[in-house]
Design a protein around this motif. Sequence first.
Motif, mmCIF file in Angstrom:
data_model
loop_
_atom_site.group_PDB
_atom_site.id
_atom_site.type_symbol
_atom_site.label_atom_id
_atom_site.label_comp_id
_atom_site.label_asym_id
_atom_site.label_seq_id
_atom_site.Cartn_x
_atom_site.Cartn_y
_atom_site.Cartn_z
ATOM 1 N N GLU A 170 0.848 -1.181 0.000
ATOM 2 C CA GLU A 170 0.000 0.000 0.000
ATOM 3 C C GLU A 170 0.889 1.239 0.000
ATOM 4 O OE1 GLU A 170 -2.671 0.051 3.287
ATOM 5 O OE2 GLU A 170 -4.140 -1.260 2.305
ATOM 6 N N PRO A 171 0.413 2.354 -0.549
ATOM 7 C CA PRO A 171 1.218 3.582 -0.502
ATOM 8 C C PRO A 171 1.562 3.958 0.945
ATOM 9 C CG PRO A 171 -0.630 3.842 -1.995
ATOM 10 C CD PRO A 171 -0.852 2.547 -1.287
ATOM 11 N N ARG A 172 2.759 4.391 1.145
ATOM 12 C CA ARG A 172 3.200 4.831 2.468
ATOM 13 C C ARG A 172 2.285 5.952 2.967
ATOM 14 N NH1 ARG A 172 7.197 8.512 2.959
ATOM 15 N NH2 ARG A 172 7.921 8.026 0.853
ATOM 16 N N GLU A 173 1.915 5.900 4.243
ATOM 17 C CA GLU A 173 0.919 6.840 4.761
ATOM 18 C C GLU A 173 1.412 8.284 4.771
ATOM 19 O OE1 GLU A 173 -1.170 5.736 8.272
ATOM 20 O OE2 GLU A 173 -1.322 3.622 7.708
ATOM 21 N N ASN A 174 2.708 8.494 4.932
ATOM 22 C CA ASN A 174 3.217 9.863 4.955
ATOM 23 C C ASN A 174 3.799 10.300 3.612
ATOM 24 O OD1 ASN A 174 5.491 8.327 4.941
ATOM 25 N ND2 ASN A 174 6.472 9.305 6.708
ATOM 26 N N TRP A 175 3.494 9.515 2.569
ATOM 27 C CA TRP A 175 3.984 9.881 1.240
ATOM 28 C C TRP A 175 3.205 11.100 0.729
ATOM 29 C CZ3 TRP A 175 1.676 10.113 -3.657
ATOM 30 C CH2 TRP A 175 2.569 10.300 -4.731
ATOM 31 N N PRO A 198 9.231 11.565 -5.199
ATOM 32 C CA PRO A 198 9.181 10.783 -6.435
ATOM 33 C C PRO A 198 8.161 9.644 -6.328
ATOM 34 C CG PRO A 198 11.441 11.148 -5.737
ATOM 35 C CD PRO A 198 10.566 11.607 -4.606
ATOM 36 N N GLU A 199 7.547 9.315 -7.444
ATOM 37 C CA GLU A 199 6.570 8.229 -7.470
ATOM 38 C C GLU A 199 7.184 6.911 -7.005
ATOM 39 O OE1 GLU A 199 2.792 6.501 -8.234
ATOM 40 O OE2 GLU A 199 3.409 8.614 -8.228
ATOM 41 N N ALA A 200 8.474 6.731 -7.305
ATOM 42 C CA ALA A 200 9.154 5.487 -6.926
ATOM 43 C C ALA A 200 9.244 5.306 -5.422
ATOM 44 C CB ALA A 200 10.554 5.460 -7.545
ATOM 45 N N GLU A 201 9.101 6.399 -4.651
ATOM 46 C CA GLU A 201 9.193 6.316 -3.197
ATOM 47 C C GLU A 201 7.848 6.040 -2.533
ATOM 48 O OE1 GLU A 201 12.044 6.713 -1.156
ATOM 49 O OE2 GLU A 201 12.971 6.314 -3.111
ATOM 50 N N LYS A 202 6.836 5.896 -3.325
ATOM 51 C CA LYS A 202 5.480 5.780 -2.797
ATOM 52 C C LYS A 202 5.310 4.562 -1.892
ATOM 53 C CE LYS A 202 0.768 6.313 -4.571
ATOM 54 N NZ LYS A 202 -0.049 6.468 -5.808
ATOM 55 N N TYR A 203 6.030 3.479 -2.179
ATOM 56 C CA TYR A 203 5.875 2.232 -1.425
ATOM 57 C C TYR A 203 7.138 1.871 -0.632
ATOM 58 C CZ TYR A 203 2.013 1.865 -4.732
ATOM 59 O OH TYR A 203 0.880 2.120 -5.468
ATOM 60 N N ILE A 204 8.057 2.806 -0.512
ATOM 61 C CA ILE A 204 9.363 2.542 0.089
ATOM 62 C C ILE A 204 9.457 3.145 1.492
ATOM 63 C CG2 ILE A 204 11.840 2.952 -0.129
ATOM 64 C CD1 ILE A 204 10.709 0.966 -2.151
ATOM 65 N N LEU A 205 10.025 2.366 2.419
ATOM 66 C CA LEU A 205 10.339 2.848 3.765
ATOM 67 C C LEU A 205 11.847 2.804 3.939
ATOM 68 C CD1 LEU A 205 7.361 1.527 3.956
ATOM 69 C CD2 LEU A 205 7.762 1.595 6.424
ATOM 70 N N ARG A 206 12.403 3.871 4.484
ATOM 71 C CA ARG A 206 13.848 3.944 4.698
ATOM 72 C C ARG A 206 14.116 4.229 6.179
ATOM 73 N NH1 ARG A 206 16.650 4.762 -0.230
ATOM 74 N NH2 ARG A 206 15.237 5.081 -2.010
ATOM 75 N N PHE A 207 15.099 3.509 6.734
ATOM 76 C CA PHE A 207 15.477 3.696 8.126
ATOM 77 C C PHE A 207 16.996 3.822 8.213
ATOM 78 C CE2 PHE A 207 11.642 1.044 8.053
ATOM 79 C CZ PHE A 207 10.775 1.787 8.841
ATOM 80 N N PRO A 208 17.503 4.751 9.000
ATOM 81 C CA PRO A 208 18.962 4.858 9.190
ATOM 82 C C PRO A 208 19.510 3.563 9.780
ATOM 83 C CG PRO A 208 17.827 6.797 10.038
ATOM 84 C CD PRO A 208 16.764 5.792 9.736
ATOM 85 N N SER A 209 20.654 3.133 9.304
ATOM 86 C CA SER A 209 21.215 1.863 9.751
ATOM 87 C C SER A 209 21.486 1.830 11.245
ATOM 88 C CB SER A 209 22.513 1.567 8.987
ATOM 89 O OG SER A 209 22.225 1.188 7.661
ATOM 90 N N GLU A 210 21.835 2.985 11.840
ATOM 91 C CA GLU A 210 22.139 2.974 13.266
ATOM 92 C C GLU A 210 20.908 2.705 14.134
ATOM 93 O OE1 GLU A 210 21.786 7.383 11.996
ATOM 94 O OE2 GLU A 210 22.673 5.520 11.239
ATOM 95 N N ARG A 211 19.728 2.828 13.561
ATOM 96 C CA ARG A 211 18.513 2.565 14.325
ATOM 97 C C ARG A 211 17.996 1.145 14.137
ATOM 98 N NH1 ARG A 211 14.389 6.512 12.194
ATOM 99 N NH2 ARG A 211 13.035 5.204 13.502
ATOM 100 N N VAL A 212 18.595 0.365 13.212
ATOM 101 C CA VAL A 212 18.118 -0.986 12.923
ATOM 102 C C VAL A 212 18.609 -1.950 13.997
ATOM 103 C CG1 VAL A 212 18.120 -2.881 11.274
ATOM 104 C CG2 VAL A 212 18.080 -0.506 10.449
ATOM 105 N N VAL A 213 17.673 -2.614 14.649
ATOM 106 C CA VAL A 213 18.014 -3.612 15.673
ATOM 107 C C VAL A 213 18.215 -4.982 15.035
ATOM 108 C CG1 VAL A 213 17.226 -4.759 17.775
ATOM 109 C CG2 VAL A 213 16.715 -2.336 17.402
#
Length: 257
Positions: A221-226, A231-246
């Motif tokens: 589904e389209p990202r809620e805060n998109w 860009p249209e290509a970011e519509k379904y993409i979530l990005r997280f900084p690596s330092e926050r990834v557990v």
Amino acid sequence: MFLVETNSALVATKMLMTKPVELPPIAKRLKEAREALGLSQPELAERVGMSQQGIGAIEAGRSIRPKKLRELARALGRTEDWLLGEGSDDAAATPAAYPKHEPNAETGGPVRLPRQRIPLYGGAIGGSDGRFVLNGHKLKDVLAPPSLEGVRNAYCVYQYGTSMEPRYFAGEVHFVNPNLPVRRGDFVVAQIMDEEGEPPAAFVKRFISWNSKELILEQYEPRENWTSDEPEAEKYILRFPSERVVSVHVIVQTGRE
């Protein structure tokens, strides 16, 4: 004397008239072979493409060399010569068109269900895009599927929200193997530290990539805060900084409890 002779002739005539008619061999042998296989006349007729009346005519002696003699022999597991009375019982067998097969497997005892149980984690929905709390709170234990039998630290989580439909639906359970390497295209449970010191959040998404800079995930589904400014290509993409990834763990199976 004349009367005696006349009476004798009458008796002989009556005996001749009541003498049973001798059936041809095929009549007796067809019936014998059919009954030995537990077949009715209609069943045999269906197997060889004849009518029931045709089978009855043979067994009644009215048809001594039927057109479908070969088919009858194969269906009954006998030879044509034997049916016609030209062969002995020793030569009766021939490969039947409808053999009775012996069982090729045996059932054992009761099916043993997996005995290992694994924890089901989860918590209240904490935000958009199917985010949920994954802070080690165990909801209960469930039976492990065969693919996770003996797997160290295996666990499962609920699906929250509709961001992964139609692949996953809310309420389904994802079974996770935390020991598998993650590959592009895998469906994963990603645990992310909250920026404001809240308990770690978790997301069920499709893995794209993970490098020293960021973790990239995808949903359906389209990202809620998109916004349309992106860009249209970011519509379904979530990005997280690596330092926050557990952690990023692979989902190996999904279903209901």
